[in-house]
Design a protein around this motif. Structure first.
Motif, PDB file in Angstrom:
ATOM      1  N   SER A 101      -0.482   6.298   2.116  1.00 37.85           N
ATOM      2  CA  SER A 101       1.102   5.780   0.851  1.00 37.85           C
ATOM      3  C   SER A 101       2.227   5.517   1.595  1.00 37.85           C
ATOM      4  N   LEU A 102       2.891   5.012   1.220  1.00 33.77           N
ATOM      5  CA  LEU A 102       4.377   4.318   1.864  1.00 33.77           C
ATOM      6  C   LEU A 102       5.203   5.543   1.350  1.00 33.77           C
ATOM      7  N   ALA A 103       4.648   6.010   0.566  1.00 37.88           N
ATOM      8  CA  ALA A 103       5.454   7.705   0.000  1.00 37.88           C
ATOM      9  C   ALA A 103       5.001   9.099   1.423  1.00 37.88           C
ATOM     10  N   GLY A 104       3.599   8.793   1.327  1.00 32.56           N
ATOM     11  CA  GLY A 104       3.445  10.545   2.210  1.00 32.56           C
ATOM     12  C   GLY A 104       4.279   9.180   3.378  1.00 32.56           C
ATOM     13  N   TYR A 105       3.939   8.645   4.009  1.00 34.37           N
ATOM     14  CA  TYR A 105       4.623   7.808   5.226  1.00 34.37           C
ATOM     15  C   TYR A 105       6.296   8.465   5.800  1.00 34.37           C
ATOM     16  N   ALA A 106       7.001   7.755   4.254  1.00 35.23           N
ATOM     17  CA  ALA A 106       8.107   7.812   4.116  1.00 35.23           C
ATOM     18  C   ALA A 106       8.375   9.669   4.641  1.00 35.23           C
ATOM     19  N   LEU A 107       7.729  10.095   3.615  1.00 38.32           N
ATOM     20  CA  LEU A 107       8.211  11.464   3.987  1.00 38.32           C
ATOM     21  C   LEU A 107       7.765  12.408   4.688  1.00 38.32           C
ATOM     22  N   MET A 108       6.889  11.624   5.633  1.00 39.54           N
ATOM     23  CA  MET A 108       6.492  12.462   7.073  1.00 39.54           C
ATOM     24  C   MET A 108       7.347  12.289   8.141  1.00 39.54           C
ATOM     25  N   MET A 109       8.370  10.742   7.723  1.00 35.85           N
ATOM     26  CA  MET A 109       9.726  10.021   9.031  1.00 35.85           C
ATOM     27  C   MET A 109      10.277  11.298   8.473  1.00 35.85           C
ATOM     28  N   ILE A 110      10.552  11.231   7.132  1.00 38.87           N
ATOM     29  CA  ILE A 110      11.987  12.443   6.558  1.00 38.87           C
ATOM     30  C   ILE A 110      11.693  14.331   7.638  1.00 38.87           C
ATOM     31  N   GLY A 111      10.718  14.941   6.929  1.00 38.29           N
ATOM     32  CA  GLY A 111      10.383  15.896   7.964  1.00 38.29           C
ATOM     33  C   GLY A 111      10.761  16.019   9.262  1.00 38.29           C
ATOM     34  N   THR A 112       9.872  14.581   9.799  1.00 39.23           N
ATOM     35  CA  THR A 112      10.609  14.392  11.488  1.00 39.23           C
ATOM     36  C   THR A 112      11.576  14.651  12.405  1.00 39.23           C
ATOM     37  N   LYS A 113      12.587  13.797  11.417  1.00 39.55           N
ATOM     38  CA  LYS A 113      13.379  13.179  12.034  1.00 39.55           C
ATOM     39  C   LYS A 113      14.766  14.464  11.371  1.00 39.55           C
ATOM     40  N   MET A 114      14.218  14.509  10.281  1.00 39.49           N
ATOM     41  CA  MET A 114      15.562  15.593   9.963  1.00 39.49           C
ATOM     42  C   MET A 114      16.241  16.464  10.969  1.00 39.49           C
ATOM     43  N   GLY A 115      15.528  16.731  11.638  1.00 38.19           N
ATOM     44  CA  GLY A 115      15.870  18.393  13.069  1.00 38.19           C
ATOM     45  C   GLY A 115      16.847  17.348  13.836  1.00 38.19           C
ATOM     46  N   LEU A 116      16.097  16.475  14.628  1.00 40.25           N
ATOM     47  CA  LEU A 116      17.376  15.783  15.051  1.00 40.25           C
ATOM     48  C   LEU A 116      18.698  15.762  14.649  1.00 40.25           C
ATOM     49  N   PHE A 117      19.096  14.858  13.331  1.00 40.45           N
ATOM     50  CA  PHE A 117      20.472  14.314  12.296  1.00 40.45           C
ATOM     51  C   PHE A 117      20.406  15.892  12.156  1.00 40.45           C
ATOM     52  N   VAL A 118      20.224  17.668  11.937  1.00 43.10           N
ATOM     53  CA  VAL A 118      20.225  17.864  11.420  1.00 43.10           C
ATOM     54  C   VAL A 118      21.298  19.198  13.126  1.00 43.10           C
ATOM     55  N   PHE A 119      21.005  18.874  13.697  1.00 43.30           N
ATOM     56  CA  PHE A 119      21.365  19.550  15.329  1.00 43.30           C
ATOM     57  C   PHE A 119      22.701  18.854  15.365  1.00 43.30           C
ATOM     58  N   LEU A 120      22.282  17.587  15.694  1.00 42.40           N
ATOM     59  CA  LEU A 120      24.099  16.623  15.461  1.00 42.40           C
ATOM     60  C   LEU A 120      25.145  16.918  15.317  1.00 42.40           C
ATOM     61  N   ALA A 121      24.884  17.515  13.575  1.00 44.32           N
ATOM     62  CA  ALA A 121      25.133  17.048  12.384  1.00 44.32           C
ATOM     63  C   ALA A 121      25.822  18.934  12.214  1.00 44.32           C
ATOM     64  N   THR A 122      25.055  19.532  12.515  1.00 40.37           N
ATOM     65  CA  THR A 122      26.261  20.929  12.740  1.00 40.37           C
ATOM     66  C   THR A 122      26.914  21.271  14.109  1.00 40.37           C
ATOM     67  N   GLY A 123      26.850  20.362  14.466  1.00 42.41           N
ATOM     68  CA  GLY A 123      27.654  20.638  15.930  1.00 42.41           C
ATOM     69  C   GLY A 123      28.982  19.765  15.413  1.00 42.41           C
ATOM     70  N   PHE A 124      28.919  18.690  14.738  1.00 45.31           N
ATOM     71  CA  PHE A 124      29.871  18.268  14.539  1.00 45.31           C
ATOM     72  C   PHE A 124      30.744  19.077  13.342  1.00 45.31           C
ATOM     73  N   VAL A 125      29.941  19.686  12.489  1.00 44.05           N
ATOM     74  CA  VAL A 125      30.823  20.646  11.083  1.00 44.05           C
ATOM     75  C   VAL A 125      31.452  21.268  11.908  1.00 44.05           C
ATOM     76  N   LYS A 126      31.214  22.379  12.703  1.00 41.17           N
ATOM     77  CA  LYS A 126      31.631  23.203  13.792  1.00 41.17           C
ATOM     78  C   LYS A 126      32.918  22.997  14.034  1.00 41.17           C
ATOM     79  N   GLY A 127      33.726  21.544  13.801  1.00 38.36           N
ATOM     80  CA  GLY A 127      34.721  21.450  14.750  1.00 38.36           C
ATOM     81  C   GLY A 127      35.174  20.645  13.546  1.00 38.36           C
ATOM     82  N   ILE A 128      35.097  20.931  12.447  1.00 39.46           N
ATOM     83  CA  ILE A 128      35.947  20.417  11.254  1.00 39.46           C
ATOM     84  C   ILE A 128      36.681  22.056  11.309  1.00 39.46           C
ATOM     85  N   PRO A 129      38.043  22.174  10.932  1.00 38.58           N
ATOM     86  CA  PRO A 129      38.648  23.523  10.647  1.00 38.58           C
ATOM     87  C   PRO A 129      38.557  23.717   9.230  1.00 38.58           C
ATOM     88  N   MET A 130      37.885  25.545   8.789  1.00 29.08           N
ATOM     89  CA  MET A 130      37.007  25.848   8.040  1.00 29.08           C
ATOM     90  C   MET A 130      38.581  25.683   6.786  1.00 29.08           C
TER      91      MET A 130
END
Lengths: 314, 282
Positions: free
Chosen positions: B141-170
């Motif tokens: 189903s489309l739902a299964g495919y979308a969930l798989m896409m979310i699970g496999t593409k999430m890591g890259l964005f988490v990686f990019l965004a974590t580096g970005f957040v570190k540059g924002i003053p706490m």
């Protein structure tokens, strides 16, 4: 009392962890307990990436097919089958050669383009958008377009025919040229992104360093090798690794250009995965999938750590 | 000094633009021209794969065939049904995680961060994914495919965004906390707006990957009703085994690529600026 929010000084937010105040440990943080925020993402990653990834190992040694719901452990017989048909080594060799060609073509072209387009001028912005266009079409679509260009009756032979009358060559009919052509098209498709990454890298090289080198009398070529290129290392790592991993998992361009042929000369591992899946041999497809993973672990991961160690920062 | 520099770059700039234009012709313009012009021709004329204008225009017929036989509208709907939730989920859930990872020094969280980042390097195992989706009752189903896409593409964005957040003053978040903002409110009202640049870059990279994916779509989706645009294009082109009807296949390629190209033309300046100004940093 009104606490004023300070204007956020986020001029270079892509900075590193060292942007955090060093020295004495930060005072007790008021924003504690953010860990629940990771739950949705980590659950999704685990269920749809990590668990399947770990399950691939048992499946690679199983007899799972689409014809029966029994999944029995069959030891190495999937690999023996693949080896005896010549699929395993052929696909692995094809995949490695494909990835190397793709990585070389893509990085040479996009590094050259990045140097030509590094300054943000009106004309350069136009060319940047133009060279980005192939990124937007699917690799599948790119494959069909180039299959038409490389057709014996297509524009490439026609163009060469102007210089060499009567020239005709079946680019996709020759085992060596077919593999090169398919890898080239994969590189062509992704060059636009790699170019932008290189431009970002080049523009992060401090002007003062280049000017200092120029005043010291270093010719342009020396300035490039001794100043720009070493500082370009992070962009270089990023592009080499993403291209290599992308090419080791190539499928779409092969599917649209050659269907793995002529013979098995362009049958990459992932192409073989889809083929075996199509025959409903899920266990065999898993074995091939395991080989893709092994290739990435053996080729890409040592390369990443080696490239990262060579990186220096400005 | 400066005038000499200007003169030098002026002449060099002219030669440079000339060389770039010469390179752009075979690299981009001929492929795109070939695609578009042959999608207007008759089947026989398109089979010659020449760059000339059509003698007999078949624009409406070819494009109508894509709608009639190419499963185009279903494909477009399915592609949108996959791409929109996938991108929204990765951006919002990934940004949440990135905030927590960037602000935490806990060893457990660091290990989970590396677990997420590992999914950038290692290729997804697609066959066992089918097993997992079958167990969950959503395979094919489309739902299964979308969930798989979310699970496999999430890591890259988490990686990019974590580096970005570190540059924002706490301090910004701390002030919000002192003012009594809840953590959820701090995230949505303070952090998310600050993350806009990296979310934009993430969205661009994601849409290019998700919209064009054929490999996973072909293995995880079942039946023409669940086909995304690349799957629809692939079956349309493969329908005639030996001879490709180039005119109609090219019309399908044009229509399948059109949504992304239109979005790109509208947001072109931001896309290029976002990707060049250090958004993508390994």
């Amino acid at each position: 009392m009104v606490t004023q929010l300070q204007a956020p000084p986020v001029s270079s937010p892509a900075g590193s962890a060292s942007a955090l105040p060093a020295g004495p440990r930060p005072r007790r943080r008021v924003t504690r307990r953010t860990w629940p925020f990771i739950i949705p993402s980590i659950v999704l990653i685990c269920v749809f990436f990590t668990v399947p990834f770990l399950l691939n190992l048992p499946f690679a040694f199983s007899s799972w097919t689409g014809y029966s719901s029994d999944i029995a452990f069959v030891g190495l017989s999937n690999f023996e089958l693949l080896a005896s048909r010549g699929i395993l080594w052929t696909s692995t060799a094809v995949t490695v050669v494909y990835a190397v060609i793709c990585m070389l073509v893509q990085n040479v072209v996009s590094l050259s383009l990045a140097f030509a387009l590094r300054d943000t001028t009106w004309g350069n912005t136009f060319f940047r958008s133009l060279f980005f266009l192939p990124v937007l079409i699917s690799p599948l679509a790119g494959g069909y377009i180039w299959r038409a260009i490389l057709d014996p009756e297509g524009p490439l032979n026609a163009a060469i025919g102007v210089v060499v009358p009567g020239f005709s060559f079946a680019w996709l009919g020759d085992p060596v040229w077919a593999l090169f052509s398919v890898a080239f098209v994969d590189a062509w498709k992704w060059c636009g992104i790699a170019t932008l990454v290189y431009i970002a890298g080049i523009n992060s090289v401090p002007r003062e360093l280049l000017e200092a080198a120029e005043i010291d009398g270093a010719p342009p070529w020396t300035r490039f090798w001794k100043v720009t290129f070493p500082l370009l290392a992070p962009a270089f790592t990023f592009n080499v690794v993403t291209t290599l991993i992308g090419a080791l998992t190539a499928y779409d361009v092969v599917a649209s250009m050659t269907q793995g042929g002529p013979g098995d000369s362009t049958s990459t591992l992932n192409f073989a995965v889809v083929q075996q899946f199509g025959y409903s041999f899920f266990g065999v497809a898993s074995s091939l999938n395991l080989f893709v993973t092994l290739l990435v672990v053996v080729v890409a991961i040592p390369l990443v750590s080696w490239l990262r160690r060579r990186e220096i920062s400005a | 000094m400066s005038s000499r520099l200007a003169r030098r770059t002026g002449i060099a700039g002219g030669i440079r633009y000339l060389l770039l234009a010469l390179f752009a012709v075979p690299w981009v313009l001929v492929p795109l021209w070939l695609l578009v012009v042959n999608s207007f021709k008759t089947e026989r004329a398109a089979a010659d794969l020449t760059l000339g204008l059509p003698e007999e225009w078949r624009l409406l017929e070819n494009y109508a065939a894509v709608f009639a036989d190419g499963n185009y509208l279903t494909g477009l709907r399915n592609s949108l049904l996959v791409a929109i939730p996938t991108i929204a989920a990765v951006l919002i859930l990934g940004a949440m995680a990135a905030w927590a990872y960037a602000r935490s020094r806990s060893m457990t969280l660091q290990s989970l961060y590396y677990l997420s980042a590992l999914s950038i390097l290692l290729p997804p195992a697609v066959i066992p994914t089918i097993f997992v989706l079958t167990t969950l009752g959503i395979d094919g189903s489309l739902a299964g495919y979308a969930l798989m896409m979310i699970g496999t593409k999430m890591g890259l964005f988490v990686f990019l965004a974590t580096g970005f957040v570190k540059g924002i003053p706490m301090e910004i978040e701390e002030s919000a906390a002192i003012d009594g903002a809840s953590r959820v409110r701090t995230f949505f009202q303070i952090l998310l707006p600050l993350l806009r640049p990296v979310m934009f870059v993430g969205a661009v990279l994601l849409i290019i990957a998700v919209w064009n994916d054929l490999f996973f779509a072909q293995l995880l989706l079942r039946g023409p009703d669940n086909a995304t645009l690349p799957v629809a294009l692939f079956s349309f082109a493969s329908a005639s085994m030996n001879i490709i009807r180039w005119n109609e296949v090219f019309a399908h390629v044009v229509l399948s690529s059109l949504p992304l190209v239109i979005v790109y033309i509208i947001a072109q300046r931001q896309v290029l600026a976002g990707l060049t100004e250090g958004g993508v940093k390994g």
